[in-house]
Write a protein that holds these residues in place. Structure first.
Motif, short mmCIF file in Angstrom:
data_model
loop_
_atom_site.label_atom_id
_atom_site.label_comp_id
_atom_site.label_asym_id
_atom_site.label_seq_id
_atom_site.Cartn_x
_atom_site.Cartn_y
_atom_site.Cartn_z
N ARG A 90 0.82 -1.21 0.00
CA ARG A 90 0.00 0.00 0.00
C ARG A 90 0.86 1.27 0.00
O ARG A 90 0.51 2.26 0.63
CB ARG A 90 -0.93 -0.01 1.21
CG ARG A 90 -1.89 -1.19 1.24
CD ARG A 90 -2.77 -1.19 2.48
NE ARG A 90 -3.58 0.02 2.57
CZ ARG A 90 -4.41 0.28 3.58
NH1 ARG A 90 -4.51 -0.60 4.57
NH2 ARG A 90 -5.11 1.38 3.60
N VAL A 91 1.96 1.24 -0.71
CA VAL A 91 2.84 2.43 -0.79
C VAL A 91 2.12 3.51 -1.60
O VAL A 91 1.66 3.27 -2.71
CB VAL A 91 4.18 2.07 -1.44
CG1 VAL A 91 5.00 3.33 -1.70
CG2 VAL A 91 4.95 1.10 -0.56
N MET A 92 2.05 4.70 -1.03
CA MET A 92 1.39 5.83 -1.69
C MET A 92 2.41 6.94 -1.92
O MET A 92 3.09 7.37 -0.99
CB MET A 92 0.25 6.36 -0.81
CG MET A 92 -0.83 5.34 -0.51
SD MET A 92 -1.86 5.00 -1.96
CE MET A 92 -2.77 6.54 -2.06
N PRO A 93 2.53 7.41 -3.17
CA PRO A 93 3.47 8.50 -3.42
C PRO A 93 2.97 9.79 -2.80
O PRO A 93 1.77 9.95 -2.52
CB PRO A 93 3.47 8.59 -4.95
CG PRO A 93 2.11 8.12 -5.35
CD PRO A 93 1.78 7.03 -4.37
N SER A 106 2.30 5.44 13.86
CA SER A 106 1.78 6.69 13.29
C SER A 106 2.44 6.99 11.96
O SER A 106 1.78 7.46 11.02
CB SER A 106 2.02 7.84 14.27
OG SER A 106 1.30 7.65 15.46
N LEU A 107 3.73 6.72 11.86
CA LEU A 107 4.44 6.99 10.62
C LEU A 107 3.91 6.11 9.49
O LEU A 107 3.67 6.59 8.37
CB LEU A 107 5.94 6.75 10.82
CG LEU A 107 6.85 6.95 9.60
CD1 LEU A 107 6.67 8.35 9.03
CD2 LEU A 107 8.30 6.70 9.98
N ILE A 108 3.72 4.83 9.76
CA ILE A 108 3.21 3.91 8.74
C ILE A 108 1.79 4.28 8.34
O ILE A 108 1.44 4.27 7.15
CB ILE A 108 3.30 2.46 9.23
CG1 ILE A 108 4.76 2.05 9.40
CG2 ILE A 108 2.58 1.51 8.27
CD1 ILE A 108 4.96 0.79 10.21
N ASN A 109 0.97 4.64 9.32
CA ASN A 109 -0.40 5.06 9.01
C ASN A 109 -0.41 6.28 8.09
O ASN A 109 -1.23 6.36 7.16
CB ASN A 109 -1.16 5.38 10.29
CG ASN A 109 -1.53 4.13 11.07
OD1 ASN A 109 -1.49 3.02 10.54
ND2 ASN A 109 -1.88 4.30 12.34
N ARG A 112 0.90 5.31 4.40
CA ARG A 112 0.00 4.47 3.60
C ARG A 112 -1.36 5.12 3.39
O ARG A 112 -2.19 4.61 2.65
CB ARG A 112 -0.15 3.09 4.23
CG ARG A 112 -1.00 3.03 5.47
CD ARG A 112 -1.15 1.59 5.93
NE ARG A 112 -2.13 1.49 7.03
CZ ARG A 112 -2.58 0.35 7.52
NH1 ARG A 112 -2.12 -0.79 7.01
NH2 ARG A 112 -3.46 0.33 8.49
N SER A 113 -1.58 6.27 4.04
CA SER A 113 -2.86 6.95 3.91
C SER A 113 -2.93 7.82 2.65
O SER A 113 -4.02 8.11 2.15
CB SER A 113 -3.12 7.84 5.13
OG SER A 113 -2.24 8.96 5.12
N GLY A 114 -1.75 8.27 2.18
CA GLY A 114 -1.73 9.20 1.05
C GLY A 114 -2.09 10.62 1.43
O GLY A 114 -2.30 11.46 0.55
N GLU A 115 -2.18 10.90 2.73
CA GLU A 115 -2.55 12.24 3.19
C GLU A 115 -1.33 13.15 3.16
O GLU A 115 -0.65 13.37 4.16
CB GLU A 115 -3.16 12.17 4.59
CG GLU A 115 -4.47 11.41 4.63
CD GLU A 115 -5.06 11.36 6.03
OE1 GLU A 115 -4.44 11.93 6.96
OE2 GLU A 115 -6.13 10.74 6.20
N GLN A 116 -1.08 13.72 1.99
CA GLN A 116 0.07 14.58 1.80
C GLN A 116 -0.17 15.97 2.40
O GLN A 116 -1.32 16.38 2.60
CB GLN A 116 0.36 14.78 0.31
CG GLN A 116 0.47 13.53 -0.51
CD GLN A 116 0.69 13.88 -1.97
OE1 GLN A 116 1.54 14.70 -2.31
NE2 GLN A 116 -0.08 13.27 -2.84
#
Length: 352
Positions: A90-93, A106-109, A112-116
């Motif tokens: 689930r890697v999100m750019p 928290s870092l992983i969440n 993987r959330s994509g919340e840039q």
């Protein structure tokens, strides 16, 4: 008596076993907390930092980024938890702001959330497509060549009533919040929405009243902006050019000639410059040039829409080099004003 002693020994053994189990349990809980929640981001005194994960990145790329940039202190605990949370799939750019003291969970969440965190995309003082492409690319993931290619594609603008010379007018100088990964298609769509929002019903109606289309307003505003840095002069200079357009007098705007040469270091327009055969040379061709010579600021566009009504047909820079201009109604007045300015240039040895 013997039975009592055995009973006491059994209690002691059970107590010891219980204590061992408790210690092991606490150790497991502590280890779990350490891996999941304990701070694993240390930024050497900084409160936060930005991490860029390019489009197309894989999990291994993320680990390399976090390691090389020194984001996480213990990459093994991060990796273990990331795999438990299925982050590799689930890697999100994106462009992520990471705070010091953040734990693995928290870092992983976040990643993987994509919340840039949005980019505050800013551009101003733009003359050419190449310059615009470079400034945009410096703030976004997209490279300058991709943006430039988009600006040169006619099909991108025909449905908008624009072409490759006027399409750049979609980019009204300002600051916009966009995502770093927006891409050329998303960027063009966003600028088109902003363009349509600026050209609301009231502004379009005003353009009709003064006899210009929004594109023509943009082109004229680009000339006005190139003529003066003094905001209070914009409407007056716009009025000069509107008077000339209405009388079918060539605009004879020096900035259009400079644009035609492509040499923006010119400080003095000479006869050899006026001889350049270009549709942007408003000494040679009447009417507006086929496109803008700079990206006009919103306040300059409004100054053209609400140009000053007067009888001036000419203006010349003041010889005190204040940046202001002196205006004239007749050619004779203008010649006198221009002569004084040329003399001031000569005294400073400015001959080109």
């Amino acid at each position: 008596m013997a039975f009592s002693i055995k009973k006491m020994k059994l209690k002691r053994i059970l107590f010891i076993l219980g204590a061992i189990v408790a210690v092991v349990f606490i150790a497991v809980i502590a280890s779990f907390y350490y891996v999941v929640y304990a701070p694993n981001v240390k930024l050497d005194g900084k409160e936060s930092t930005i991490v860029f994960i390019p489009t197309g990145s894989h999990y291994e790329d993320v680990l390399e980024i976090l390691t090389e940039e020194g984001i996480v202190s213990n990459i093994r605990t991060f990796s273990w938890l990331a795999e438990q949370k299925n982050y590799p799939a689930r890697v999100m750019p994106g462009r992520y702001r990471i705070y010091s003291g953040t734990g693995n969970n928290s870092l992983i969440n976040l990643l993987r959330s994509g919340e840039q965190e949005a980019v505050r995309l800013t551009f101003t003082n733009i003359r050419t497509k190449e310059q615009l492409s470079g400034i945009l690319a410096a703030q976004l993931e997209t490279d300058s060549m991709s943006i430039l290619q988009m600006l040169r594609e006619p099909d991108r603008f025909t449905t908008m009533g624009l072409d490759t010379l006027t399409g750049i007018l979609l980019f009204i100088p300002d600051t916009y919040e966009v995502y770093w990964t927006i891409g050329v298609d998303g960027l063009l769509a966003r600028m088109h929405r902003e363009y349509e929002a600026f050209w609301n019903d009231a502004r379009r109606a005003r353009a009709v009243q003064i006899g210009l289309s929004p594109v023509e307003v943009g082109i004229l505003a680009s000339i006005v902006q190139s003529e003066t840095s003094k905001r209070e002069e914009n409407a007056r200079i716009a009025g000069v050019y509107m008077n000339r357009l209405q009388r079918n007098i060539p605009l004879q705007a020096d900035p259009t000639v400079i644009f035609a040469t492509g040499d923006f270091n010119i400080r003095r327009v000479l006869n050899r410059h006026l001889a350049i055969d270009s549709p942007f040379n408003t000494y040679m061709y009447s009417g507006l040039p086929p496109g803008p010579i700079t990206l006009p600021e919103p306040h300059v566009l409004d100054a053209v829409l609400h140009y000053e009504n007067h009888n001036y047909l000419y203006f010349s820079a003041k010889p005190d080099f204040s940046g202001y201009h002196v205006f004239a109604r007749t050619y004779q007045e203008h010649l006198a004003n221009a002569r004084r300015y040329r003399q001031a240039l000569n005294e400073l040895n400015v001959f080109r």
